[in-house]
Design a protein around this motif. Structure first.
Motif, PDB file in Angstrom:
ATOM      1  N   ASN A   1       0.823  -1.210   0.000  1.00  0.00           N
ATOM      2  CA  ASN A   1       0.000   0.000   0.000  1.00  0.00           C
ATOM      3  C   ASN A   1       0.859   1.262   0.000  1.00  0.00           C
ATOM      4  O   ASN A   1       0.468   2.287  -0.577  1.00  0.00           O
ATOM      5  N   ASP A   2       2.041   1.216   0.619  1.00  0.00           N
ATOM      6  CA  ASP A   2       2.949   2.364   0.579  1.00  0.00           C
ATOM      7  C   ASP A   2       3.489   2.575  -0.831  1.00  0.00           C
ATOM      8  O   ASP A   2       3.609   3.712  -1.297  1.00  0.00           O
TER       9      ASP A   2
ATOM     10  N   ALA B   1       0.917   4.207  -3.034  1.00  0.00           N
ATOM     11  CA  ALA B   1       0.797   5.641  -2.751  1.00  0.00           C
ATOM     12  C   ALA B   1       1.912   6.449  -3.421  1.00  0.00           C
ATOM     13  O   ALA B   1       1.644   7.505  -3.995  1.00  0.00           O
TER      14      ALA B   1
END
Length: 110
Positions: free
Chosen positions: A14-15, A18
């Motif tokens: 998820n990082d 982003a």
């Protein structure tokens, strides 16, 4: 993400998702040719033994690099190797492409 100056860092899927929106990180995929051809993180560079020297020579050593493999294990060794080649910010993608594919099936290039 964990911080350790003499070692690579870990990045969660998820990082990565982003930070990819602003194209600030380079993703290198070390899986085999067939797996890479069948699906990869959009804009990932296929890094192989054959093109490794060219990649190291031509890359921006200060650009953050995220290494992706199948499950996040082999990428750790590759990330450590890139650090030894004077890259300054290197990450291993935890969960690898398998986790990426589960979480972001729409963000895969073929």
């Amino acid at each position: 993400m964990t911080d350790n100056q003499s070692s690579f860092k870990h990045m969660q899927v998820n990082d990565l998702h982003a930070v990819l929106e602003n194209k600030s990180h380079v993703v290198v995929d070390i899986r085999d040719e067939t797996s890479f051809s069948n699906g990869r993180i959009t804009d990932a560079i296929h890094l192989t033994n054959e093109n490794l020297a060219d990649f190291v020579r031509e890359a921006d050593l200060d650009a953050p690099v995220v290494v992706c493999c199948y499950h996040g294990h082999s990428s750790q060794q590759a990330a450590q190797f890139l650090l030894s080649q004077d890259f300054t910010e290197v990450y291993s993608l935890d969960g690898g492409f398998t986790q990426w594919q589960l979480q972001y099936p729409d963000n895969i290039s073929r």
